[in-house]
Design a protein around this motif. Structure first.
Motif, short mmCIF file in Angstrom:
data_model
loop_
_atom_site.label_atom_id
_atom_site.label_comp_id
_atom_site.label_asym_id
_atom_site.label_seq_id
_atom_site.Cartn_x
_atom_site.Cartn_y
_atom_site.Cartn_z
N ALA A 153 0.82 -1.22 0.00
CA ALA A 153 0.00 0.00 0.00
C ALA A 153 0.85 1.26 0.00
CB ALA A 153 -0.93 0.00 1.21
N LYS A 154 2.00 1.21 0.64
CA LYS A 154 2.71 2.46 0.91
C LYS A 154 4.07 2.60 0.21
CE LYS A 154 -0.37 4.22 3.59
NZ LYS A 154 -1.23 5.24 2.98
N ASP A 204 6.40 2.36 -3.37
CA ASP A 204 6.23 2.43 -4.82
C ASP A 204 7.37 1.70 -5.52
OD1 ASP A 204 5.26 3.08 -7.24
OD2 ASP A 204 6.08 5.11 -7.27
N LEU A 255 -4.36 1.54 2.51
CA LEU A 255 -4.63 2.54 1.47
C LEU A 255 -5.54 3.66 2.00
CD1 LEU A 255 -5.23 0.45 -1.80
CD2 LEU A 255 -3.33 1.98 -1.29
N ASP A 273 -1.55 9.46 3.69
CA ASP A 273 -0.08 9.48 3.61
C ASP A 273 0.50 10.64 4.41
OD1 ASP A 273 0.30 7.24 1.90
OD2 ASP A 273 -0.68 8.43 0.36
N GLU A 274 -0.35 11.64 4.67
CA GLU A 274 0.13 12.78 5.47
C GLU A 274 0.60 12.31 6.84
OE1 GLU A 274 -2.50 12.72 3.68
OE2 GLU A 274 -2.55 14.49 2.41
N GLU A 329 4.02 10.97 6.27
CA GLU A 329 4.94 12.07 5.99
C GLU A 329 5.23 12.87 7.25
OE1 GLU A 329 6.62 12.45 3.28
OE2 GLU A 329 5.60 10.76 2.35
N ARG A 341 7.64 11.09 9.32
CA ARG A 341 8.99 11.19 8.75
C ARG A 341 9.62 12.54 9.06
NH1 ARG A 341 7.11 8.48 3.19
NH2 ARG A 341 7.42 6.31 3.78
N ASP A 370 -9.21 9.87 4.27
CA ASP A 370 -8.99 11.19 3.68
C ASP A 370 -10.31 11.94 3.56
OD1 ASP A 370 -6.36 11.12 3.43
OD2 ASP A 370 -6.35 10.32 1.38
N MET A 426 -8.80 10.61 -2.01
CA MET A 426 -7.64 9.71 -1.93
C MET A 426 -6.41 10.41 -2.53
SD MET A 426 -7.32 5.85 -3.33
CE MET A 426 -8.35 5.15 -2.09
N THR A 427 -5.28 10.19 -1.91
CA THR A 427 -4.06 10.84 -2.39
C THR A 427 -3.51 10.13 -3.63
OG1 THR A 427 -2.85 9.47 -0.89
CG2 THR A 427 -3.33 11.71 -0.17
N THR A 428 -2.65 10.82 -4.30
CA THR A 428 -2.10 10.22 -5.52
C THR A 428 -0.93 9.29 -5.18
OG1 THR A 428 -0.52 11.97 -5.80
CG2 THR A 428 -2.65 12.27 -6.88
N VAL A 429 -0.64 8.48 -6.14
CA VAL A 429 0.40 7.47 -5.93
C VAL A 429 1.74 8.12 -5.61
CG1 VAL A 429 1.70 5.64 -7.06
CG2 VAL A 429 -0.76 5.81 -7.38
N VAL A 452 2.51 10.91 -4.21
CA VAL A 452 2.63 11.46 -2.87
C VAL A 452 2.63 10.35 -1.83
CG1 VAL A 452 1.48 12.88 -1.14
CG2 VAL A 452 1.53 13.60 -3.54
N ARG A 453 1.81 9.35 -2.11
CA ARG A 453 1.56 8.35 -1.08
C ARG A 453 2.77 7.44 -0.85
NH1 ARG A 453 -2.65 5.79 -3.19
NH2 ARG A 453 -1.48 3.99 -3.91
#
Lengths: 298, 441
Positions: free
Chosen positions: A120-121, A123, A184, A188-189, A192, A195, A298, B1-4, B6-7
């Motif tokens: 999920a997190k 790439d 998912l 993501d904030e 971040e 981090r 979100d 939903m955030t974009t890939v 950024v995520r």
């Protein structure tokens, strides 16, 4: 001043008194609730009745099992349970199955959580390929994978060991998918921000992600425990030593090629259900009470 | 939903890896520990002092095997470890064990499988020993005469009646195989009992190809048999018998649900609402205990005009050639087991019909009906026509050619005929096609 001395906010603001419910609304709610509740009770009875009959039948003597369709036994007996328990080394089977189910469940939840989080997190194109491969395993019948899985397990030296039942079962597509979908939904904030605050990747995972995924963990734990407890064909193929047999092998050995002693099978089946029911009763409370979304969407 | 973009992150910090190492070490140690839980005792490859013996039987009915291995240990000092494997999945387990070089030393198997047939030891010395008097019709041999398997016992179809209903209706039934009835006489009697006693059905009939074969043989047919070229066909008597059978499924004489939707015929008979039940002789041991609400009896199998049954092996005893010492010990054990005195003791304790002739086993059943049933079957089997053993022998022949009848299409196809989806003749055509496809040629 204690908090109990504080006036309730609504009482402190007379102009914004709580609107009283209109009697008509309450009656309407009741009108809607009664059929729905009745329907649920009917469904519960429909699903529950065969189980109740099954459990009550296990207390009937063998001679009464087919000659009387009465729900309650005329002459209750524990002979089926006694015969089932004495017919095989059930206490050892329970210990073996408990080891397999508990260890496999803990590892399955751990592996699925890590895999789901990574999928999920992070790439990476190979992760995507890996995810497709995991999903592809759900599209094949279990029988197709049985022979190659057996050969791999054999070549790894896992044949005739409890490890041979545990390890091939760890990576489940369902578990990975459940965790991936959950992570998912986590913004993501949050990652971040952690981090920026100096948290390392493992800390983020262990201190932030793992705790908020507790509802998924418990749900998967219940499912995984049930899968491992009920698993039959794989343990049968992998185990040769009767001291390592699992409960389901013991139950199945009560069913012969030609005839079945139903009284004994019913007793054995009820015995084998008890741990699963206990696990469900203990854990379902956490699952029901937990907010699966954790307020983090979100 | 955030974009890939950024995520997702590519980072997994060095600190993370550092912390992962101990976790991986713990997991690996756990794996090794669990692996150590097994492996050494794989349940095969015994020695001259210990053997592994796989059987598949309902606990409680393994009394004979337990008795014999205890006796063998007492007499010879060799320990035979008995492992009861569930029947469902036993074939697959044997195949996988062959792949893992973990076959037992001795086993009682449902059939010879081409995957491990070449690992069997030759039991010719036991089968041909004159004092053993083993019925050669049921011994599995290959083309060179090597004896692959000897039955532990033999089984046949048996007719069970609700004696209480027959007596209530005042209808007679035969008691001696010399004076048995035809299927027509039997159905007429069963229908009469049903009508007089308001029973639900006249007959329940196991949804089993073996049971159908027995009936067809008794009506003069050969069921599905191959010619010299290996091509299967059915004869006119078989067509007639199968059409008769389908016609009985009218929800009066016979319930349609047994052959079409897997209703349990034994449970129906045990309910007391059914006049008769066409099943296997092994039901005797179970009914001796489980039927307490009415009187039951085994009656001679019908003959119209052929006195026959579908005689099979209850289990095929085989020895596996795991290593020199174990193979010799396995053969020695089997040789001891088939000595008439020992074999009779096995039959008595397990409730087996013997494959050896000239024995007079005394079964420990308390039930008089069970004792009478076994006496009847022991008298009947020698009278059966040779066609009765066709399928049992054919199966071994197919296995030696590397073929196996994985799924007999009989029950499915006749279920469709009973449901009215196709004619009985069409069902037979499909059954023949299924045989040709799986074991033909």
């Amino acid at each position: 001043m204690t908090t109990t001395d504080m006036p309730r906010k609504v009482d402190a603001e007379p102009g914004r008194a709580v609107p009283k419910k209109r009697p008509g609304v309450a009656r309407g709610g009741l009108r809607r609730a009664v059929p729905a509740t009745t329907l649920l009770w009917v469904l519960a009875a429909v699903y529950g009745f065969p189980v109740l009959w099954f459990v009550l039948s296990s207390f009937k003597p063998a001679g009464d099992l087919f000659s009387s369709l009465a729900l309650f036994p005329d002459d209750p007996t524990l002979s089926g349970y006694k015969a089932a328990w004495e017919s095989a080394n059930f206490s050892q089977y329970f210990i073996n199955t408990a080891i397999v189910s508990v260890v496999a469940t803990i590892l399955t939840v751990g592996v699925s959580c890590c895999t789901g989080y990574a999928l999920a997190k992070y790439d990476n194109k190979w992760l995507k390929v890996f995810f497709i491969c995991i999903l592809a395993t759900t599209m094949l019948p279990g029988e197709v994978m049985l022979a190659p899985q057996f050969l791999v397990a054999r070549d790894l030296g896992l044949f005739n060991s409890l490890a041979g039942i545990i390890f091939p079962a760890l990576l489940t597509a369902t578990g990975c998918f459940m965790f991936r979908q959950f992570f998912l939904t986590v913004p993501d904030e949050l990652v971040e921000a952690a981090r920026i605050d100096g948290a390392r990747e493992l800390s983020i995972f262990l201190r932030i992600m793992v705790p908020i995924s507790r509802p998924i963990m418990l749900t998967l734990a219940i499912l995984s425990f049930q899968w491992r407890w009920n698993d039959y064909i794989w343990p049968l193929l992998m185990l040769n030593d009767p001291n390592k047999f699992t409960v389901q092998i013991g139950i199945q050995s009560l069913v012969g090629a030609q005839n079945i002693n139903w009284s004994v099978v019913l007793g054995g089946s009820v015995i084998s259900m008890i741990p699963l029911i206990v696990v469900f009763l203990v854990f379902q409370r956490y699952v029901m009470n937990a907010d699966i979304n954790a307020g983090l969407k979100d | 939903m955030t974009t890939v973009g950024v995520r997702r992150s590519r980072r997994l910090g060095r600190g993370g890896i550092r912390r992962l190492v101990p976790l991986a070490a713990v997991a690996t140690a756990g794996a090794l520990l669990l692996s150590a839980c097994g492996g050494s005792d794989s349940g095969s490859g015994g020695t001259s002092k210990s053997l592994t013996f796989w059987i598949s039987t309902v606990p409680g009915q393994d009394a004979g095997w337990k008795k014999m291995v205890a006796q063998y240990k007492k007499e010879t000092g060799v320990k035979v470890k008995l492992v009861n494997i569930p029947y469902d999945g036993y074939d697959a387990k044997l195949r996988n064990s062959a792949q893992a070089n973990s076959l037992p030393d001795v086993a009682s198997v449902p059939k010879v499988d081409p995957i491990w047939a070449n690992k069997l030891i030759d039991l010719k010395s036991i089968a041909n020993k004159k004092s053993n008097k083993i019925n050669g019709n049921f011994v599995a041999k290959d083309s060179s005469g090597k004896v692959l398997a000897i039955p532990s016992d033999i089984t046949a179809s048996g007719m069970f009646i609700n004696k209480s209903l027959f007596e209530k209706a005042g209808v007679d039934y035969p008691t001696s195989p010399d004076k048995t009835w035809t299927w027509s006489e039997f159905i007429k009697a069963a229908d009469e009992v049903r009508e007089k006693t308001n029973a639900k059905y006249s007959l329940t009939f196991d949804p089993s190809p073996s049971r159908l074969r027995a009936m067809v043989y008794e009506m003069g047919g050969k069921y599905v048999q191959a010619d010299d070229s290996g091509k299967f066909s059915v004869d006119a008597a078989t067509k007639k018998a199968v059409n008769t059978f389908v016609g009985w499924n009218d929800d009066k004489t016979m319930p349609k649900s047994v052959w079409t939707s897997e209703a349990d015929p034994s449970a129906m008979f045990q309910s007391g609402d059914v006049v008769a039940y066409w099943s296997g002789v092994w039901q005797v041991a179970a009914y001796a205990e489980s039927i307490t609400k009415f009187e039951w009896a085994s009656v001679p199998t019908p003959a119209e005009p052929v006195q026959a049954s579908d005689v099979n092996s209850g289990g095929l005893t085989v020895g596996f050639n795991n290593n020199g010492d174990a193979a010799a010990a396995a053969e020695k054990f089997l040789s001891w087991l088939y000595e008439p005195a020992n074999y009779q003791a096995l039959c008595e304790a397990s409730g087996f019909l013997p494959v050896e002739t000239g024995l007079n086993p005394k079964y420990p059943f308390k039930s008089e009906a069970a004792q009478a049933a076994f006496k009847l079957y022991n008298e009947s089997i020698p009278l059966y026509d040779p066609v009765s053993g066709y399928f049992n022998t054919a199966q071994t022949g197919w296995a030696l050619k590397g073929k196996t009848l994985t799924e007999d299409p009989t029950t499915t196809e006749l279920g469709k005929a009973i449901n009215g989806q196709q004619s009985a003749d069409k069902a037979l055509e499909n059954i023949v096609a299924g045989y040709n496809q799986q074991v033909g040629g």
